[in-house]
Design an enzyme around this catalytic site. Structure first.
Site, mmCIF file in Angstrom:
data_model
loop_
_atom_site.group_PDB
_atom_site.id
_atom_site.type_symbol
_atom_site.label_atom_id
_atom_site.label_comp_id
_atom_site.label_asym_id
_atom_site.label_seq_id
_atom_site.Cartn_x
_atom_site.Cartn_y
_atom_site.Cartn_z
ATOM 1 N N ARG A 5 0.762 -1.329 0.037
ATOM 2 C CA ARG A 5 -0.080 -0.189 -0.054
ATOM 3 C C ARG A 5 0.877 1.327 0.083
ATOM 4 O O ARG A 5 0.308 2.142 -0.702
ATOM 5 C CB ARG A 5 -1.057 0.003 1.230
ATOM 6 C CG ARG A 5 -2.374 -0.929 0.934
ATOM 7 C CD ARG A 5 -3.125 -0.497 2.032
ATOM 8 N NE ARG A 5 -2.463 -1.002 3.472
ATOM 9 C CZ ARG A 5 -3.037 -1.176 4.422
ATOM 10 N NH1 ARG A 5 -4.360 -0.854 4.729
ATOM 11 N NH2 ARG A 5 -2.153 -1.432 5.648
ATOM 12 N N LYS A 10 4.046 -18.704 6.150
ATOM 13 C CA LYS A 10 3.422 -19.481 7.529
ATOM 14 C C LYS A 10 2.873 -18.278 8.412
ATOM 15 O O LYS A 10 3.386 -17.259 8.147
ATOM 16 C CB LYS A 10 4.590 -20.097 8.326
ATOM 17 C CG LYS A 10 5.088 -19.587 9.478
ATOM 18 C CD LYS A 10 5.749 -20.322 10.245
ATOM 19 C CE LYS A 10 5.907 -20.321 11.640
ATOM 20 N NZ LYS A 10 5.973 -19.416 12.497
ATOM 21 N N ASP A 16 7.704 -23.512 4.449
ATOM 22 C CA ASP A 16 8.217 -23.694 6.039
ATOM 23 C C ASP A 16 9.875 -23.609 5.833
ATOM 24 O O ASP A 16 10.257 -24.507 5.252
ATOM 25 C CB ASP A 16 7.908 -25.076 6.584
ATOM 26 C CG ASP A 16 8.141 -25.310 7.919
ATOM 27 O OD1 ASP A 16 9.392 -24.843 8.303
ATOM 28 O OD2 ASP A 16 7.264 -25.764 8.928
ATOM 29 N N HIS A 17 10.144 -22.538 6.230
ATOM 30 C CA HIS A 17 11.707 -22.205 6.104
ATOM 31 C C HIS A 17 12.728 -23.356 6.713
ATOM 32 O O HIS A 17 13.569 -23.661 6.125
ATOM 33 C CB HIS A 17 11.968 -20.825 6.460
ATOM 34 C CG HIS A 17 12.337 -20.550 8.065
ATOM 35 N ND1 HIS A 17 11.342 -20.338 8.954
ATOM 36 C CD2 HIS A 17 13.382 -20.580 8.586
ATOM 37 C CE1 HIS A 17 11.832 -20.422 10.029
ATOM 38 N NE2 HIS A 17 13.219 -20.238 9.913
ATOM 39 N N LYS A 21 16.404 -25.158 5.128
ATOM 40 C CA LYS A 21 17.844 -25.405 5.840
ATOM 41 C C LYS A 21 18.553 -26.469 5.315
ATOM 42 O O LYS A 21 18.216 -27.681 5.335
ATOM 43 C CB LYS A 21 17.743 -25.646 7.431
ATOM 44 C CG LYS A 21 16.895 -24.177 7.839
ATOM 45 C CD LYS A 21 16.990 -24.427 9.548
ATOM 46 C CE LYS A 21 16.225 -23.278 10.071
ATOM 47 N NZ LYS A 21 16.951 -21.987 10.250
ATOM 48 N N GLU A 26 15.630 -21.306 21.578
ATOM 49 C CA GLU A 26 16.188 -19.966 21.182
ATOM 50 C C GLU A 26 16.409 -19.033 22.281
ATOM 51 O O GLU A 26 15.670 -19.087 23.369
ATOM 52 C CB GLU A 26 14.836 -19.195 20.461
ATOM 53 C CG GLU A 26 14.507 -19.864 19.182
ATOM 54 C CD GLU A 26 13.585 -19.026 18.286
ATOM 55 O OE1 GLU A 26 13.731 -18.371 17.738
ATOM 56 O OE2 GLU A 26 12.140 -19.094 18.807
ATOM 57 N N ASP A 71 3.518 -21.282 16.871
ATOM 58 C CA ASP A 71 4.612 -20.592 16.206
ATOM 59 C C ASP A 71 5.756 -21.651 15.740
ATOM 60 O O ASP A 71 6.232 -21.562 14.711
ATOM 61 C CB ASP A 71 5.299 -19.445 17.178
ATOM 62 C CG ASP A 71 6.242 -18.687 16.607
ATOM 63 O OD1 ASP A 71 6.000 -18.207 15.479
ATOM 64 O OD2 ASP A 71 7.412 -18.610 17.265
ATOM 65 N N HIS A 80 7.665 -26.137 12.170
ATOM 66 C CA HIS A 80 8.849 -26.459 12.064
ATOM 67 C C HIS A 80 9.248 -27.852 12.738
ATOM 68 O O HIS A 80 9.807 -28.679 12.134
ATOM 69 C CB HIS A 80 9.875 -25.538 12.698
ATOM 70 C CG HIS A 80 9.644 -24.198 12.414
ATOM 71 N ND1 HIS A 80 9.293 -23.673 10.854
ATOM 72 C CD2 HIS A 80 9.559 -22.878 12.952
ATOM 73 C CE1 HIS A 80 9.122 -22.566 10.726
ATOM 74 N NE2 HIS A 80 9.205 -21.968 11.849
ATOM 75 N N LYS A 103 11.494 -19.999 23.749
ATOM 76 C CA LYS A 103 12.028 -18.489 23.671
ATOM 77 C C LYS A 103 12.944 -18.303 25.297
ATOM 78 O O LYS A 103 12.357 -18.978 26.155
ATOM 79 C CB LYS A 103 10.995 -17.661 23.480
ATOM 80 C CG LYS A 103 10.335 -17.710 22.477
ATOM 81 C CD LYS A 103 10.714 -16.616 21.307
ATOM 82 C CE LYS A 103 9.849 -16.635 20.068
ATOM 83 N NZ LYS A 103 10.568 -17.017 18.873
HETATM 84 C C1 BG6 Z 1 9.582 -18.419 12.923
HETATM 85 C C2 BG6 Z 1 8.774 -18.191 14.317
HETATM 86 O O1 BG6 Z 1 8.874 -19.345 11.880
HETATM 87 O O2 BG6 Z 1 10.832 -19.180 13.410
HETATM 88 C C3 BG6 Z 1 9.932 -17.338 15.155
HETATM 89 O O3 BG6 Z 1 7.859 -17.484 14.054
HETATM 90 C C4 BG6 Z 1 11.113 -17.957 15.201
HETATM 91 O O4 BG6 Z 1 9.242 -17.324 16.418
HETATM 92 C C5 BG6 Z 1 11.728 -18.431 14.061
HETATM 93 O O5 BG6 Z 1 12.223 -17.280 15.936
HETATM 94 C C6 BG6 Z 1 13.101 -19.597 14.093
HETATM 95 O O6 BG6 Z 1 13.615 -19.464 12.954
HETATM 96 P P1 BG6 Z 1 15.125 -19.745 12.754
HETATM 97 O O7 BG6 Z 1 15.199 -20.128 11.431
HETATM 98 O O8 BG6 Z 1 15.890 -18.711 13.155
HETATM 99 O O9 BG6 Z 1 15.316 -21.137 13.847
#
Ligand code: BG6
Length: 482
Positions: free
Chosen positions: A43, A148, A177-178, A182, A216, A235, A240, A330
Site C-alpha cells: 500500500r 506461514k 516452511d523455512h 535449511k 531460542e 509458532d 517446524h 524462547k
Molecule cells: C519463525 C517463528 O517461524 O521461526 C519465530 O515465527 C522463530 O518465532 C523462528 O524465532 C525461528 O527460525 P530460525 O530459522 O531462526 O530457527
C-alpha cells in the site's frame, strides 16, 4: 520462458530481511532463471527507484560480506514496484495490466506470487488473484507461495485450503516452511537415505527414544502482539518441529519427488497417536519465561506458553514404543536446534565402574543449527585406567569440512525450487491439516480447567525445572548441549 516474481507485502520485514536478499544472492550466483523480474506490491507509495534504494540499504545489511555493488546494480534494474491494496479489486486490475504490458510486454511468462502479507489477508489476496484472472495458466505457469502461519487451527487451515483451491490447483501451491530450506534439514534426508549404515538401526529395535529441541535464546522482543495470539505450539510445533519429526521418522520415498516425499511424511503424521484424557497432563509441559508478561503488547495476565515439551508416540512398525520428545522455547540457555537419536543400552554391560544409565548409551546428534554438523557418541576405553570407559565422539562439522563455504539462507533454496516448480520442500494441503489435527487438541486442553499448570522459568535456562524432572521420572534426560 521469463519469470516474474510478484511479492505481496513488499514493504514488510520478511521482504527486506529474507526475500530480496535471497533473490539477490541467487542472482549474484547466476542461479536465477534468465529474465527473472521482481515486482513488489504494497500500500505504501514508492517509485521503482525509491523502492530499489530502500532495498539496497537493507540487502547490504542482511547479506553483509556477500554484498557486491556491481551485482546489486544489475539485480536492481530487474526490480519494480506497484502500489496496491489487497482489498481493492481495481489494484489487481492495475497490477495485471502493469505485469502484462510493462513487465512481460505481452509475451508469455511464468509467474510466482508470494504472499508475504499479514496472514489475515491471504484469503482475500487469493480471491482477488482469481477474480482478476491472474491464476489461469494460458500465458505461462502461475504458482503461489503462502507464508506461514497457514491457518491458526485446523478449521481455519481447512478454510484457507478450500479458498486456495477455488483459485489455484494444488500443484500451483507452495506452502513454505523455512525449516525445510535449511541445508542441515535436507542433509538429514541424505544421512538417512544416501547411506547404508544408519537405516538398519533406525527403528524400535535399537532406538530408545528421539529428542527434537528447537531452543531460542531470544525473547519475544517487539513481536509480543503476534506471539501472544500464537504461543509456542502454533509458532514452532505445528510447522517446524513437526517437519523435523516427519523427516526423522518417515520411510524412504520411492523417488526424490515432491509427492513421493510428501506421501511418506503424511504417513508419519497419520501414525501419531492423538493425545487424550490424562495424556495432556502426562505428556505435555507448558512454560512461560519470567518477564514475558512485561513485553510490549503482551497482556499482564497472559497465560500463553513460550515453552512446551511434548511426548508423542508414532504408532507404526518402525517406531512402536519409541517416544518422540519435542521441546521448544524462547529465552532459553542458547540458540540450538538439534535432533538426538538416543540408542538403547547394549544388552549386557561388561566394563566400567559402577551402574550405568541410559545417558551412557550411544547417541547420534544432528545439529541443525547453529553449529551445523553430526556427532556419534560412543564409549571408548580410557587409556591406562583399567577398564574405565568414557563417552567420546566422531564429529562431523559443516564448517570444518567445507571451509570458507557459508550455508545459504533457507529462502534461497526454497525460492529457487518454487521458481523451478519443485514442491518437494513445501507442505501439501493434507500435511498442514494433519499437523493442526495434532496441535489443536493440545491447545484446547491447555485452555480447559484440567490443563497442566503453566510453569515459569527464568530466562537463560532450558525451560522450566519440571521439564527435567519429567524426563528423569521416565529414566531419561534431555541432551542439553549448546
Ligand atoms: C519463525 C517463528 O517461524 O521461526 C519465530 O515465527 C522463530 O518465532 C523462528 O524465532 C525461528 O527460525 P530460525 O530459522 O531462526 O530457527
Amino acid at each position: 520462458m521469463p519469470h516474474t516474481v510478484v511479492i505481496f507485502g513488499a514493504s514488510g520485514d520478511l521482504t527486506s530481511r529474507k526475500l530480496i536478499p535471497a533473490l539477490y544472492l541467487l542472482h549474484q550466483k547466476g542461479r536465477l532463471p534468465k529474465e527473472t523480474r521482481v515486482v513488489g506490491v504494497a500500500r505504501t507509495p514508492f517509485s521503482h527507484d525509491a523502492w530499489r534504494a530502500e532495498l539496497e540499504t537493507s540487502t547490504k545489511k542482511f547479506t553483509g560480506k556477500e554484498f557486491d555493488a556491481t551485482a546489486w546494480q544489475t539485480f536492481a534494474s530487474t526490480i519494480f514496484y506497484q502500489r496496491g491494496d489487497i482489498d481493492d479489486a481495481a489494484s489487481f486490475t492495475a497490477l495485471k495490466s502493469f505485469l502484462e504490458t510493462d513487465i512481460e510486454k505481452g509475451a508469455p511468462a511464468s509467474r510466482l506470487y508470494y504472499l508475504s502479507t499479514s496472514p489475515t489477508l491471504y484469503e482475500a489476496a487469493i480471491e482477488q488473484l482469481g477474480a482478476a484472472g491472474m491464476a489461469e495458466e494460458s500465458q505461462g505457469v502461475r504458482r503461489i507461495i503462502i507464508e506461514k502461519p497457514f491457518g491458526t487451527n485446523l478449521a481455519s487451515a481447512k478454510a484457507l485450503n478450500i479458498a486456495t483451491h477455488k483459485v489455484f490447483s494444488e500443484k500451483q501451491v507452495y506452502r513454505i516452511d523455512h525449516y525445510l530450506g535449511k541445508e542441515t534439514v535436507q542433509n538429514l534426508l541424505v544421512l538417512r537415505f544416501a547411506n547404508t549404515i544408519f537405516e538398519p538401526i533406525w527403528n524400535r529395535n535399537y532406538i530408545d527414544h528421539v529428542q527434537i529441541t528447537v531452543a531460542e535464546e531470544v525473547e519475544v522482543g517487539s513481536r509480543g502482539g503476534y506471539y501472544d495470539k500464537s504461543g509456542v505450539l502454533r509458532d514452532m510445533f505445528q510447522n517446524h518441529i513437526l517437519q523435523l519429526l516427519m523427516i526423522t521418522a518417515m520411510e524412504a520415498p520411492v523417488r526424490y519427488q515432491a509427492d513421493f516425499i510428501r506421501d511418506e511424511k503424511v504417513k508419519v503424521l497419520r501414525a501419531i497417536r492423538p493425545l487424550s484424557g490424562a495424556d495432556f497432563a502426562n505428556c505435555t509441559i507448558r512454560g512461560q519465561y519470567a518477564g514475558y508478561r512485561e513485553a510490549k503488547d503482551v497482556p499482564p495476565d497472559s497465560n500463553v506458553a513460550t515453552f512446551a515439551a511434548l511426548k508423542l508416540q508414532v504408532d507404526n512398525w518402525r517406531w512402536n514404543r519409541v517416544p518422540f520428545y519435542l521441546r521448544s522455547g524462547k529465552a532459553m540457555s542458547c540458540r540450538t536446534t538439534q535432533i538426538v537419536i538416543q540408542f538403547k543400552e547394549p544388552p549386557q554391560l561388561l566394563f566400567g565402574d559402577g551402574p550405568r544409565s541410559n545417558l551412557d548409551a550411544n547417541k547420534l546428534v544432528i545439529q541443525i543449527q547453529p553449529a551445523e554438523g553430526i556427532q556419534i557418541h560412543f564409549l571408548t576405553k580410557v587409556p591406562d585406567a583399567g577398564m574405565k570407559l568414557r563417552m567420546t565422539d566422531l564429529n562431523f562439522s559443516f564448517s570444518r569440512e567445507y571451509v570458507g563455504k557459508s550455508l545459504p539462507d533457507a529462502y534461497q533454496r526454497l525460492l529457487l525450487d518454487a521458481l523451478n516448480g519443485d514442491a518437494s520442500l513445501f507442505a501439501r494441503s493434507d500435511e498442514v491439516e494433519l499437523a493442526w489435527g495434532i496441535i489443536d487438541p493440545i491447545l484446547a486442553a491447555w485452555q480447559s480447567p484440567a490443563a497442566p499448570p503453566l510453569e515459569f522459568y527464568p530466562p537463560g535456562q532450558w525451560g522450566p525445572d519440571l521439564s527435567d524432572q519429567w524426563m528423569h521420572e521416565q529414566k531419561r534426560s534431555w541432551f542439553d548441549v549448546c
